[in-house]
Design a protein around this motif. Structure first.
Motif, PDB file in Angstrom:
ATOM      1  N   LEU A   1     168.809 -30.595  75.772  1.00  0.00           N
ATOM      2  CA  LEU A   1     167.549 -30.071  75.264  1.00  0.00           C
ATOM      3  C   LEU A   1     166.547 -31.191  75.003  1.00  0.00           C
ATOM      4  N   GLY A   2     165.276 -30.869  75.218  1.00  0.00           N
ATOM      5  CA  GLY A   2     164.180 -31.710  74.765  1.00  0.00           C
ATOM      6  C   GLY A   2     163.482 -31.022  73.616  1.00  0.00           C
ATOM      7  N   ASN A   3     162.298 -31.491  73.260  1.00  0.00           N
ATOM      8  CA  ASN A   3     161.560 -30.830  72.193  1.00  0.00           C
ATOM      9  C   ASN A   3     160.838 -29.579  72.695  1.00  0.00           C
ATOM     10  N   HIS A   4     160.293 -29.608  73.911  1.00  0.00           N
ATOM     11  CA  HIS A   4     159.528 -28.468  74.410  1.00  0.00           C
ATOM     12  C   HIS A   4     160.405 -27.283  74.816  1.00  0.00           C
ATOM     13  N   ASP A   5     161.703 -27.502  74.917  1.00  0.00           N
ATOM     14  CA  ASP A   5     162.601 -26.369  75.180  1.00  0.00           C
ATOM     15  C   ASP A   5     163.719 -26.305  74.140  1.00  0.00           C
ATOM     16  N   GLN A   6     163.425 -26.782  72.926  1.00  0.00           N
ATOM     17  CA  GLN A   6     164.474 -26.901  71.911  1.00  0.00           C
ATOM     18  C   GLN A   6     165.009 -25.557  71.440  1.00  0.00           C
TER      19      GLN A   6
ATOM     20  N   ASN B   1     171.571 -30.297  71.837  1.00  0.00           N
ATOM     21  CA  ASN B   1     170.990 -31.545  71.336  1.00  0.00           C
ATOM     22  C   ASN B   1     171.995 -32.696  71.313  1.00  0.00           C
ATOM     23  N   ASN B   2     173.186 -32.446  71.847  1.00  0.00           N
ATOM     24  CA  ASN B   2     174.211 -33.484  71.836  1.00  0.00           C
ATOM     25  C   ASN B   2     173.984 -34.486  72.968  1.00  0.00           C
ATOM     26  N   PRO B   3     174.056 -35.785  72.679  1.00  0.00           N
ATOM     27  CA  PRO B   3     173.956 -36.757  73.759  1.00  0.00           C
ATOM     28  C   PRO B   3     175.093 -36.595  74.753  1.00  0.00           C
ATOM     29  N   LEU B   4     174.818 -36.890  75.997  1.00  0.00           N
ATOM     30  CA  LEU B   4     175.861 -36.870  77.023  1.00  0.00           C
ATOM     31  C   LEU B   4     176.355 -38.293  77.224  1.00  0.00           C
TER      32      LEU B   4
END
Length: 361
Positions: free
Chosen positions: A106-111, A130-133
């Motif tokens: 996820l980013g902010n504009h599609d959170q 929102n978890n880092p890969l």
């Protein structure tokens, strides 16, 4: 040898704010028809490379339900994904995910996108939220989580950050003026000369974009059905609600983090990347969010090398759309930010070349 491909910041939206013709073929949405055609060709081209690409990672802001003027009700993400403008790209992503393992961050504009909504439209795309890969030495995340205005806000309904309302005002100003207003980073730089206290920065930035949009404190902001209960709010209410944003961040995360949170809004996440890499151990960071393709290699005595790359963007009629390819060969990690101007009639990239210097750990 294994290879992963990362791209971000497509800002696929519903097409309500797009007009045809000319280099500035938009009213206020960021993914123009030219961008749309190029992105669709890119996804199809990547799909043909299934034999050489192990995984594709979508590093946030693939979709966008933020960039809507204050007086237009934005579509929910399910409605956006089913819109006529987004559908060809959703279908292309579906074909991609059937050919190559694909993961979405996820980013902010599609959170507000959820695993359930994504699964309905793109069942083969893994949802990382929102978890880092992480992949060996590599860590990928959008980067908004470190920014003062765009990180999910745990103190507000639906975790909605001030950046959402800034984006709504930016869209209003774009519609009014016919051109994109200065970015948040430009506004922050301008206010740096005027705002005496960091505590006033949040209100200062919001006031600045509201002035550009030509809206008054009493102006109503129409909310979508899936945010804040769809309740209409006002510019003044938003201003009052987020007025203590800097102090809240500092109290929650510390003074040093608050300074980094401002720097993260200046279109450079390299400082953020370095603070993560040193304690956590990843040797390479892939981020998006800034819309600026970048690669940096930092060397530290005894500790070794760290790499930061940014995947750039696919919108705004950018001259060169960009993505990152990471290749792990015999323990050496090589990372290249590629760019191209477009695709020819045979679906091959035109002007394919590294946009910035390749880097390796």
């Amino acid at each position: 040898m294994s290879r992963k491909l990362f791209f971000s910041d497509c800002h696929i939206s519903a097409g309500l704010g797009v007009t045809a013709g000319g280099d500035n073929e938009h009213a206020w949405e960021w993914l123009t028809p030219r961008d749309h055609q190029r992105l669709q060709a890119f996804i199809k081209w990547v799909t043909t490379r299934a034999a050489e690409i192990e995984e594709v990672i979508l590093v946030g802001d693939i979709f966008d339900n933020w960039i809507f003027p204050h007086d237009i009700e934005p579509p929910t993400l399910p409605a956006l994904l089913q819109s006529a403008y987004a559908t060809p790209l959703v279908k292309a992503l579906d074909s991609l995910s059937n050919a190559i393992s694909t993961t979405l961050l996820l980013g902010n504009h599609d959170q507000s996108l959820t695993a359930g909504v994504l699964g309905q439209a793109l069942p083969k795309v893994a949802f990382a939220g929102n978890n880092p890969l992480t992949w060996g030495k590599v860590r990928a995340e959008h980067g908004h989580a470190y920014g003062l205005f765009n990180a999910p806000d745990p103190l507000r309904r639906d975790n909605l950050p001030l950046g959402y309302f800034i984006s709504r005002m930016v869209a209003t100003a774009d519609r009014k003026d016919g051109t994109h207003t200065p970015s948040i980073s430009q506004v922050v730089k301008e206010l740096g000369q005027l705002v005496a206290r960091r505590e006033d920065l949040a209100q200062g930035v919001f006031d600045a974009v509201c002035t550009k949009a030509g809206v008054a404190p009493s102006t109503e902001i129409v909310m979508p059905a899936d945010l804040w209960g769809g309740e209409t709010t006002t510019v003044q209410y938003v201003r009052d609600t987020y007025k203590d944003l800097y102090d809240e961040w500092k109290s929650r995360n510390g003074a040093a983090s608050a300074i980094i949170a401002i720097s993260a809004e200046l279109n450079d996440l390299s400082l953020v990347a370095n603070t993560i890499q040193i304690p956590d151990g990843p040797r390479a960071m892939v981020m998006g969010h800034t819309h600026v393709a970048a690669s940096q290699r930092h060397s530290f005595p005894v500790l070794g090398h760290w790499v930061y790359v940014n995947s750039g963007t696919w919108c705004h009629n950018t001259q060169h759309a960009s993505w990152v390819e990471a290749e792990d060969s015999s323990g050496a990690l090589n990372m290249t930010v590629y760019g191209c101007a477009g695709f020819d009639a045979d679906g091959q990239p035109q002007g394919l070349a590294p946009l910035v210097a390749p880097v390796s750990t």
